[in-house]
Design a protein around this motif. Structure first.
Motif, PDB file in Angstrom:
ATOM      1  N   THR A  13       7.904 -27.479  46.244  1.00 51.17           N
ATOM      2  CA  THR A  13       7.977 -26.354  45.316  1.00 51.17           C
ATOM      3  C   THR A  13       6.914 -25.343  45.721  1.00 51.17           C
ATOM      4  O   THR A  13       5.755 -25.710  45.907  1.00 51.17           O
ATOM      5  CB  THR A  13       7.726 -26.802  43.866  1.00 51.17           C
ATOM      6  OG1 THR A  13       8.789 -27.666  43.450  1.00 51.17           O
ATOM      7  CG2 THR A  13       7.675 -25.607  42.922  1.00 51.17           C
ATOM      8  N   PHE A  14       7.317 -24.088  45.898  1.00 46.41           N
ATOM      9  CA  PHE A  14       6.334 -23.064  46.240  1.00 46.41           C
ATOM     10  C   PHE A  14       6.757 -21.732  45.636  1.00 46.41           C
ATOM     11  O   PHE A  14       7.905 -21.544  45.211  1.00 46.41           O
ATOM     12  CB  PHE A  14       6.153 -22.935  47.755  1.00 46.41           C
ATOM     13  CG  PHE A  14       7.368 -22.462  48.508  1.00 46.41           C
ATOM     14  CD1 PHE A  14       7.595 -21.104  48.720  1.00 46.41           C
ATOM     15  CD2 PHE A  14       8.282 -23.362  49.021  1.00 46.41           C
ATOM     16  CE1 PHE A  14       8.705 -20.665  49.421  1.00 46.41           C
ATOM     17  CE2 PHE A  14       9.400 -22.942  49.717  1.00 46.41           C
ATOM     18  CZ  PHE A  14       9.615 -21.584  49.926  1.00 46.41           C
ATOM     19  N   LEU A  15       5.797 -20.811  45.579  1.00 43.68           N
ATOM     20  CA  LEU A  15       6.055 -19.460  45.120  1.00 43.68           C
ATOM     21  C   LEU A  15       5.831 -18.500  46.272  1.00 43.68           C
ATOM     22  O   LEU A  15       5.060 -18.787  47.203  1.00 43.68           O
ATOM     23  CB  LEU A  15       5.147 -19.091  43.944  1.00 43.68           C
ATOM     24  CG  LEU A  15       5.402 -19.858  42.652  1.00 43.68           C
ATOM     25  CD1 LEU A  15       4.361 -20.956  42.484  1.00 43.68           C
ATOM     26  CD2 LEU A  15       5.396 -18.936  41.445  1.00 43.68           C
ATOM     27  N   LEU A  16       6.498 -17.355  46.206  1.00 48.47           N
ATOM     28  CA  LEU A  16       6.379 -16.344  47.233  1.00 48.47           C
ATOM     29  C   LEU A  16       6.240 -15.001  46.535  1.00 48.47           C
ATOM     30  O   LEU A  16       7.052 -14.655  45.663  1.00 48.47           O
ATOM     31  CB  LEU A  16       7.609 -16.357  48.131  1.00 48.47           C
ATOM     32  CG  LEU A  16       7.563 -15.578  49.444  1.00 48.47           C
ATOM     33  CD1 LEU A  16       6.437 -16.083  50.337  1.00 48.47           C
ATOM     34  CD2 LEU A  16       8.897 -15.705  50.174  1.00 48.47           C
ATOM     35  N   ALA A  17       5.191 -14.256  46.876  1.00 47.60           N
ATOM     36  CA  ALA A  17       4.933 -12.974  46.230  1.00 47.60           C
ATOM     37  C   ALA A  17       4.486 -11.953  47.265  1.00 47.60           C
ATOM     38  O   ALA A  17       3.764 -12.294  48.209  1.00 47.60           O
ATOM     39  CB  ALA A  17       3.861 -13.115  45.151  1.00 47.60           C
ATOM     40  N   THR A  18       4.908 -10.709  47.088  1.00 46.29           N
ATOM     41  CA  THR A  18       4.528  -9.662  48.039  1.00 46.29           C
ATOM     42  C   THR A  18       4.700  -8.280  47.416  1.00 46.29           C
ATOM     43  O   THR A  18       5.504  -8.098  46.500  1.00 46.29           O
ATOM     44  CB  THR A  18       5.383  -9.730  49.325  1.00 46.29           C
ATOM     45  OG1 THR A  18       4.900  -8.778  50.279  1.00 46.29           O
ATOM     46  CG2 THR A  18       6.850  -9.423  49.037  1.00 46.29           C
ATOM     47  N   ASP A  19       3.935  -7.315  47.929  1.00 50.69           N
ATOM     48  CA  ASP A  19       4.171  -5.909  47.618  1.00 50.69           C
ATOM     49  C   ASP A  19       4.487  -5.154  48.910  1.00 50.69           C
ATOM     50  O   ASP A  19       4.410  -3.938  48.952  1.00 50.69           O
ATOM     51  CB  ASP A  19       2.960  -5.294  46.913  1.00 50.69           C
ATOM     52  CG  ASP A  19       1.732  -5.228  47.812  1.00 50.69           C
ATOM     53  OD1 ASP A  19       1.735  -5.909  48.861  1.00 50.69           O
ATOM     54  OD2 ASP A  19       0.775  -4.521  47.473  1.00 50.69           O
ATOM     55  N   THR A  20       4.818  -5.896  49.950  1.00 47.79           N
ATOM     56  CA  THR A  20       5.152  -5.458  51.314  1.00 47.79           C
ATOM     57  C   THR A  20       3.928  -5.172  52.176  1.00 47.79           C
ATOM     58  O   THR A  20       4.062  -4.926  53.366  1.00 47.79           O
ATOM     59  CB  THR A  20       6.098  -4.227  51.357  1.00 47.79           C
ATOM     60  OG1 THR A  20       5.388  -3.057  50.958  1.00 47.79           O
ATOM     61  CG2 THR A  20       7.311  -4.417  50.458  1.00 47.79           C
ATOM     62  N   TYR A  21       2.718  -5.240  51.609  1.00 48.13           N
ATOM     63  CA  TYR A  21       1.488  -5.056  52.384  1.00 48.13           C
ATOM     64  C   TYR A  21       0.712  -6.365  52.550  1.00 48.13           C
ATOM     65  O   TYR A  21      -0.095  -6.506  53.463  1.00 48.13           O
ATOM     66  CB  TYR A  21       0.579  -4.024  51.723  1.00 48.13           C
ATOM     67  CG  TYR A  21       1.146  -2.627  51.762  1.00 48.13           C
ATOM     68  CD1 TYR A  21       1.065  -1.859  52.911  1.00 48.13           C
ATOM     69  CD2 TYR A  21       1.780  -2.099  50.649  1.00 48.13           C
ATOM     70  CE1 TYR A  21       1.596  -0.579  52.953  1.00 48.13           C
ATOM     71  CE2 TYR A  21       2.320  -0.808  50.681  1.00 48.13           C
ATOM     72  CZ  TYR A  21       2.222  -0.063  51.831  1.00 48.13           C
ATOM     73  OH  TYR A  21       2.756   1.209  51.870  1.00 48.13           O
TER      74      TYR A  21
END
Length: 217
Positions: free
Chosen positions: A45-53
């Motif tokens: 189980t993992f999370l992935l987060a980004t604002d493209t930078y």
């Protein structure tokens, strides 16, 4: 929200809170990506987060999932609420993903619960970003290492990595894999967090009057 559970597993509340908090640090309020992604299957189980930078990928490690793999989207508010319930449960959390792909987090020792509905129909953005993030992480993990002589980064992006919480007894130092002065930087912090930091493009930034020809060198 309710129906049969596609996924049901247990996790320490503190560990769960740490993972969603770390994802929240990479989901800034003005991000063009309005949610983080949570992936759950019987392996991890993992999370992935980004604002493209910058990219943050906190992991909960192996999980005993039941049913087919699922993913769901979590807004900043969802992440903050799940952080609070994880810290409040004082023990294990029961995590259920119903057949409509929402999430129910319930404390097993303390009477706390958070119900997150399916956000997919309410959020509008280019979801191909998640596959691009996964492909970039995989490429950086396998790529060569050739440290450049100069590297420029945006300190506000680097500061996000300073917010990462690691398990007790583990170091919060960042370990960076740098392949060139313009390629994304692979970052690891503790045993359960992997991320990516975009460096400043020197050839573009040096054209700004406030920077000068080659910054300070």
């Amino acid at each position: 929200m309710g129906g049969r559970a596609l996924i049901h597993f247990k996790v320490e509340g503190e560990e769960f809170a740490r993972a969603v908090y770390n994802a929240l640090a990479f989901t800034p309020a003005r991000s063009p990506i309005p949610a983080a992604k949570m992936y759950i299957d019987s392996k991890e189980t993992f999370l992935l987060a980004t604002d493209t930078y910058a990219i943050g990928r906190p992991s909960l490690g192996p999980t005993q999932g039941i049913g087919r793999p699922v993913s769901l989207e979590l807004t900043r508010d969802d992440l903050a609420r799940l952080d609070r319930v994880g810290r409040a449960c004082k023990g294990e959390l029961s995590i259920k993903i119903p057949d409509d792909n929402g999430l129910i987090a319930t404390g097993l020792q303390v009477d706390v619960e958070e119900v997150i509905p399916n956000r997919a129909t309410n959020l509008s953005y280019d979801r191909s970003v998640w596959q691009l993030c996964e492909e970039l992480l995989e490429r950086l993990e396998e790529g060569p290492q050739d440290i450049p002589a100069f590297l420029a980064v945006d300190p506000s992006l680097l500061a996000r990595f300073g917010k990462i919480k690691t398990p007790k007894g583990t170091s919060a130092l960042l370990d960076m894999k740098i392949t060139s002065s313009e390629d994304p930087i692979l970052v690891k912090c503790g045993p359960r967090f992997t991320g990516v930091l975009m460096p400043v493009n020197r050839s573009v930034a040096r054209q700004a009057a406030t920077r000068g020809g080659d910054f300070l060198w």
